[in-house]
Design a protein around this motif. Structure first.
Motif, PDB file in Angstrom:
ATOM      1  N   THR A   1     -80.310  46.477  19.511  1.00 43.28           N
ATOM      2  CA  THR A   1     -79.206  45.521  19.523  1.00 43.28           C
ATOM      3  C   THR A   1     -78.527  45.488  20.893  1.00 43.28           C
ATOM      4  O   THR A   1     -78.293  44.424  21.469  1.00 43.28           O
TER       5      THR A   1
ATOM      6  N   GLY B   1     -73.358  35.581  20.955  1.00 41.79           N
ATOM      7  CA  GLY B   1     -71.917  35.658  21.228  1.00 41.79           C
ATOM      8  C   GLY B   1     -71.592  36.585  22.378  1.00 41.79           C
ATOM      9  O   GLY B   1     -70.838  36.226  23.297  1.00 41.79           O
ATOM     10  N   ILE B   2     -72.148  37.783  22.359  1.00 44.43           N
ATOM     11  CA  ILE B   2     -71.927  38.714  23.467  1.00 44.43           C
ATOM     12  C   ILE B   2     -72.518  38.143  24.752  1.00 44.43           C
ATOM     13  O   ILE B   2     -71.942  38.275  25.842  1.00 44.43           O
TER      14      ILE B   2
ATOM     15  N   SER C   1     -76.495  35.921  15.978  1.00 43.35           N
ATOM     16  CA  SER C   1     -75.259  35.307  16.468  1.00 43.35           C
ATOM     17  C   SER C   1     -74.476  36.245  17.376  1.00 43.35           C
ATOM     18  O   SER C   1     -73.850  35.802  18.342  1.00 43.35           O
ATOM     19  N   TRP C   2     -74.518  37.553  17.108  1.00 43.28           N
ATOM     20  CA  TRP C   2     -73.810  38.480  17.985  1.00 43.28           C
ATOM     21  C   TRP C   2     -74.527  38.626  19.323  1.00 43.28           C
ATOM     22  O   TRP C   2     -73.872  38.816  20.358  1.00 43.28           O
TER      23      TRP C   2
ATOM     24  N   VAL D   1     -67.988  32.149  22.207  1.00 40.12           N
ATOM     25  CA  VAL D   1     -68.018  33.580  21.878  1.00 40.12           C
ATOM     26  C   VAL D   1     -67.452  33.803  20.487  1.00 40.12           C
ATOM     27  O   VAL D   1     -68.086  34.436  19.619  1.00 40.12           O
ATOM     28  N   PHE D   2     -66.264  33.270  20.238  1.00 42.01           N
ATOM     29  CA  PHE D   2     -65.621  33.459  18.936  1.00 42.01           C
ATOM     30  C   PHE D   2     -66.393  32.750  17.828  1.00 42.01           C
ATOM     31  O   PHE D   2     -66.506  33.268  16.705  1.00 42.01           O
TER      32      PHE D   2
ATOM     33  N   THR E   1     -76.147  37.687  11.567  1.00 43.70           N
ATOM     34  CA  THR E   1     -75.201  38.451  12.382  1.00 43.70           C
ATOM     35  C   THR E   1     -75.860  38.969  13.648  1.00 43.70           C
ATOM     36  O   THR E   1     -75.298  38.874  14.748  1.00 43.70           O
TER      37      THR E   1
ATOM     38  N   TRP F   1     -78.419  42.434  23.761  1.00 46.65           N
ATOM     39  CA  TRP F   1     -77.171  41.928  24.338  1.00 46.65           C
ATOM     40  C   TRP F   1     -77.239  41.911  25.856  1.00 46.65           C
ATOM     41  O   TRP F   1     -76.854  40.924  26.495  1.00 46.65           O
TER      42      TRP F   1
ATOM     43  N   LEU G   1     -69.574  34.992  17.173  1.00 47.56           N
ATOM     44  CA  LEU G   1     -69.265  36.282  16.552  1.00 47.56           C
ATOM     45  C   LEU G   1     -68.752  36.125  15.130  1.00 47.56           C
ATOM     46  O   LEU G   1     -69.035  36.951  14.258  1.00 47.56           O
ATOM     47  N   GLY G   2     -68.014  35.063  14.871  1.00 45.62           N
ATOM     48  CA  GLY G   2     -67.473  34.862  13.527  1.00 45.62           C
ATOM     49  C   GLY G   2     -68.448  34.237  12.556  1.00 45.62           C
ATOM     50  O   GLY G   2     -68.420  34.523  11.351  1.00 45.62           O
TER      51      GLY G   2
ATOM     52  N   PHE H   1     -72.849  44.887   9.699  1.00 45.59           N
ATOM     53  CA  PHE H   1     -72.741  45.665  10.929  1.00 45.59           C
ATOM     54  C   PHE H   1     -73.419  47.023  10.782  1.00 45.59           C
ATOM     55  O   PHE H   1     -73.961  47.564  11.750  1.00 45.59           O
TER      56      PHE H   1
END
Length: 448
Positions: A265, A395-396, A391-392, A78-79, A388, A269, A82-83, A253
């Motif tokens: 988005t 990540g989510i 990856s988000w 996850v980290f 982003t 998710w 997100l990063g 973002f």
């Protein structure tokens, strides 16, 4: 100097250029390298599920105690996801990818030498940081080197490397763990990425679209694109990407949550989250559930591997269908079928051949749909926020993976049967299908 004059003022659209050219050996190299990244990502991600029975036996701990260790890498992912997306959109895809492979390879190797649950938990979390960063950025980079007519097919084909890696973990563990112990799978999952990182440093190019958006210089873009069609690139005086002017926001973002992209988005998710609930409950606990049902360790590992291998068989077909039909409906149908076949698996305990067949088909459905989601996201977002956005979503979605792994331990601890656990998967399968189909309706409304 005289040769440069005619090029002044002639701009080349990078995506149009890629669309108009046949797929070059240079682009096939990008496909292969990204496939290898995702393959080793899958091998490492699935490792704990395959070594859990042997680890539990050797250390004398019950399966519920392995819940935190099962989830540690997923939390790290996850980290990592997100990063890494914002970093890749700011500094480039290649550097983040190389760093990710070094991280998950190094800490996987270290995990093989853990001596207790606490050490293994920390090392698997750190491994997860690299795993979480690798997949979305490989997806992003490859999508930026592929023509629109083949984008879904190539990205889902690459992504099936993840399923192949997870299946490979099962086939390898079935042979290695009885002979060399649970450590051997983690050693393999550590050494191979470290070797691959050296290859990536030398052979993996940066995204030309990223270089254009970030104004890294015409010469760098020209050098990056020249292997595809040298003469065409040499005639260009400058380079552009189609959404460069349409998306003015530089904050990534602001891009992925803007009016055009915000609702899509959230729906991406939701869909990916629910899909991973299914994948990781089965990946983490199917071998253990099989052992409880009387299968040998080799049979349990083999049938668990079939679940992942099903995704390999279906991913290319899903990508092909997405390039020709409504991609949202294609993915939604596969999620619905995943729920139906997961339920059927729970009803087939008495027949090992039927059980193996249904596990394979369930894997084809859910892993085929999951493999298609990064491609769907990559096509949805503009270059400025693509890494982003992808990856988000991943990540989510990992929170769904954590929920899947933890819910398996919780439901088994509450005394749920094999059949009850698999029947419950009809719920996330239905929600995933609804999420992606509504996303398609929203995207169509925005387009019109």
């Amino acid at each position: 100097m005289n040769q440069a004059q005619p090029n002044v003022g002639k701009s080349l659209d990078v995506q149009s250029f890629i669309n108009q050219q046949p797929l070059s050996r240079y682009q096939w190299r990008v496909v292969l390298l990204c496939f290898l990244i995702v393959f080793l990502d899958g091998l490492d991600t699935a490792a704990m599920g395959f070594i859990a029975p042997a680890l539990s036996q050797e250390w004398g701990i019950d399966r519920a105690s392995l819940g935190p260790v099962m989830s540690a890498a997923l939390i790290g992912m996850v980290f990592g996801a997100l990063g890494s997306g914002p970093l890749a959109d700011r500094f480039g895809r290649k550097g983040v990818l190389v760093g990710a492979v070094l991280v998950f390879g190094g800490f996987s190797l270290a995990s093989a030498y853990a001596t207790d649950v606490d050490q293994l938990l920390v090392l698997r979390f750190l491994t997860g940081l690299g795993l979480g960063a690798g997949m979305p950025n490989a997806t992003t980079l490859l999508s930026e080197y592929t023509p629109e007519r083949l984008k879904s097919l190539l990205v889902t084909s690459m992504f099936c490397g993840f399923n192949l890696g997870m299946a490979g973990g099962g086939f390898i563990s079935a042979k290695m763990i009885p002979a060399y112990g649970w450590h051997s799978l983690l050693v393999v999952g550590g050494v191979l990425p470290l070797l691959l990182a050296l290859v990536l440093m030398a052979w993996l190019p940066e995204s030309a679209r990223f270089l254009v958006v970030r104004n890294r210089g015409t010469d760098k873009v020209r050098k990056t694109l020249s292997p595809i069609a040298p003469q065409v690139v040499a005639e260009a005086g400058s380079f552009s990407v189609p959404e460069q002017k349409a998306v003015a926001a530089r904050n990534v973002f602001a891009v992925i949550f803007s009016g055009t992209y915000g609702l899509g988005t959230v729906l991406l998710w939701l869909t990916y989250f629910m899909g991973l609930v299914i994948v990781y409950l089965l990946t983490s606990w199917l071998p253990t559930l099989m052992r409880d049902s009387g299968a040998s360790m080799e049979q349990a590992a083999f049938i668990g591997a079939l679940f992942q291998f099903g995704g390999v068989l279906s991913a290319v077909g899903v990508g092909w269908a997405m390039d020709r039909f409504n991609p949202h409906k294609v993915i939604g149908i596969f999620y619905l079928l995943a729920g139906v076949f997961a339920y059927a698996v729970g009803q087939s305990l008495g027949n090992i051949t039927l059980l193996a067949t249904l596990v394979l088909v369930a894997g084809m459905c859910v892993n085929g749909a999951q493999s298609a989601m990064p491609s769907l996201a990559a096509r949805f977002y503009p270059t400025q926020g693509r890494a982003t956005g992808v990856s988000w979503m991943l990540g989510i979605g990992r929170f769904g993976a954590i929920l899947g792994a933890w819910s398996g331990a919780t439901l088994l601890g509450l005394g749920w049967s094999f059949e009850q656990v698999l029947t419950a998967l009809l719920v996330p399968a239905g929600l995933a299908a609804v999420g992606v189909i509504v996303k398609g309706l929203v995207s169509h409304a925005d387009a019109t």
